[in-house]
Design a protein around this motif. Structure first.
Motif, PDB file in Angstrom:
ATOM      1  N   GLY A 225     -48.004  10.192 -33.815  1.00 40.22           N
ATOM      2  CA  GLY A 225     -47.074   9.658 -34.802  1.00 40.22           C
ATOM      3  C   GLY A 225     -45.984  10.651 -35.187  1.00 40.22           C
ATOM      4  N   TYR A 226     -46.291  11.930 -35.119  1.00 38.65           N
ATOM      5  CA  TYR A 226     -45.317  12.966 -35.470  1.00 38.65           C
ATOM      6  C   TYR A 226     -44.605  13.552 -34.250  1.00 38.65           C
ATOM      7  CZ  TYR A 226     -46.785  13.170 -40.322  1.00 38.65           C
ATOM      8  OH  TYR A 226     -47.030  12.870 -41.633  1.00 38.65           O
ATOM      9  N   LYS A 227     -44.658  12.876 -33.110  1.00 40.14           N
ATOM     10  CA  LYS A 227     -44.075  13.454 -31.890  1.00 40.14           C
ATOM     11  C   LYS A 227     -42.549  13.507 -31.961  1.00 40.14           C
ATOM     12  CE  LYS A 227     -43.897   9.316 -29.038  1.00 40.14           C
ATOM     13  NZ  LYS A 227     -44.396   8.657 -27.854  1.00 40.14           N
ATOM     14  N   ARG A 228     -41.914  12.666 -32.781  1.00 38.06           N
ATOM     15  CA  ARG A 228     -40.449  12.752 -32.914  1.00 38.06           C
ATOM     16  C   ARG A 228     -40.031  13.975 -33.714  1.00 38.06           C
ATOM     17  NH1 ARG A 228     -37.784   7.730 -31.556  1.00 38.06           N
ATOM     18  NH2 ARG A 228     -39.373   6.138 -31.219  1.00 38.06           N
ATOM     19  N   VAL A 229     -40.846  14.338 -34.691  1.00 36.82           N
ATOM     20  CA  VAL A 229     -40.548  15.509 -35.513  1.00 36.82           C
ATOM     21  C   VAL A 229     -40.939  16.792 -34.784  1.00 36.82           C
ATOM     22  CG1 VAL A 229     -40.989  16.615 -37.736  1.00 36.82           C
ATOM     23  CG2 VAL A 229     -40.919  14.122 -37.597  1.00 36.82           C
ATOM     24  N   HIS A 230     -42.130  16.778 -34.196  1.00 36.95           N
ATOM     25  CA  HIS A 230     -42.644  17.933 -33.446  1.00 36.95           C
ATOM     26  C   HIS A 230     -43.056  17.469 -32.064  1.00 36.95           C
ATOM     27  CE1 HIS A 230     -42.744  20.453 -37.007  1.00 36.95           C
ATOM     28  NE2 HIS A 230     -43.337  19.464 -37.656  1.00 36.95           N
ATOM     29  N   PRO A 231     -42.171  17.575 -31.074  1.00 41.54           N
ATOM     30  CA  PRO A 231     -42.491  17.057 -29.735  1.00 41.54           C
ATOM     31  C   PRO A 231     -43.698  17.730 -29.080  1.00 41.54           C
ATOM     32  CG  PRO A 231     -40.154  17.586 -29.911  1.00 41.54           C
ATOM     33  CD  PRO A 231     -40.814  18.077 -31.159  1.00 41.54           C
ATOM     34  N   GLU A 232     -44.010  18.946 -29.469  1.00 39.19           N
ATOM     35  CA  GLU A 232     -45.144  19.642 -28.853  1.00 39.19           C
ATOM     36  C   GLU A 232     -46.485  19.021 -29.252  1.00 39.19           C
ATOM     37  OE1 GLU A 232     -44.123  21.742 -32.679  1.00 39.19           O
ATOM     38  OE2 GLU A 232     -42.974  21.086 -30.958  1.00 39.19           O
ATOM     39  N   LEU A 233     -46.506  18.212 -30.319  1.00 39.28           N
ATOM     40  CA  LEU A 233     -47.750  17.574 -30.739  1.00 39.28           C
ATOM     41  C   LEU A 233     -48.145  16.413 -29.834  1.00 39.28           C
ATOM     42  CD1 LEU A 233     -47.426  17.500 -34.628  1.00 39.28           C
ATOM     43  CD2 LEU A 233     -48.793  19.023 -33.222  1.00 39.28           C
TER      44      LEU A 233
END
Length: 134
Positions: free
Chosen positions: A88-96
């Motif tokens: 869900g947070y891949k747009r904010v933190h792509p490494e996740l």
């Protein structure tokens, strides 16, 4: 050898394996670090054969089975929730994204392995009428 001495020796072996592995990893010799856990497992296995007392009985095996099942349940659900949060947070933190997919694929592998082992043990340990073969 009695159970008390066996427990003390297992604790000493575990501490030694942990210290030696940690030292080798900290000193950038991680490739040698895999030798110590394998040697520790072998040593505990050899010591276990020397124990004269009963280490595990049917009641302990039943409790271990229940604890393992609950551990898989809790760990599996936690990993799925954490994996979905990471995705869900891949747009904010792509490494996740990589961590999220890794967690979710690990849960899939864990469920497949659990299903295989469950099938294997029910086929090999239970008879046709469901009675134990033991």
């Amino acid at each position: 050898m009695d159970r008390r001495r066996f427990s003390i020796l297992v604790a000493l072996i575990s501490a030694t394996v942990g210290a030696a592995t940690g030292f080798l990893v900290a000193s950038d010799q991680a490739s040698y670090a895999a030798v110590f856990p394998l040697a520790g497992i072998l040593l505990v296995y050899l010591l276990r054969s020397k124990v004269k007392d009963v280490i595990e009985d049917e009641m302990i095996e039943k409790y271990v089975g229940k604890a393992s099942k609950k551990t898989i349940d809790v760990l599996g659900i936690s990993m799925v929730i954490l994996g979905l949060i990471f995705l869900g947070y891949k747009r904010v933190h792509p490494e996740l994204e990589i961590a999220g997919f890794t967690l979710l694929y690990s849960v899939c592998f864990m469920l497949v392995l659990y299903s295989f082992l469950y099938y294997f043990y029910t086929k090999n340990l239970a008879g046709e009428d469901g009675d134990d073969k033991k």
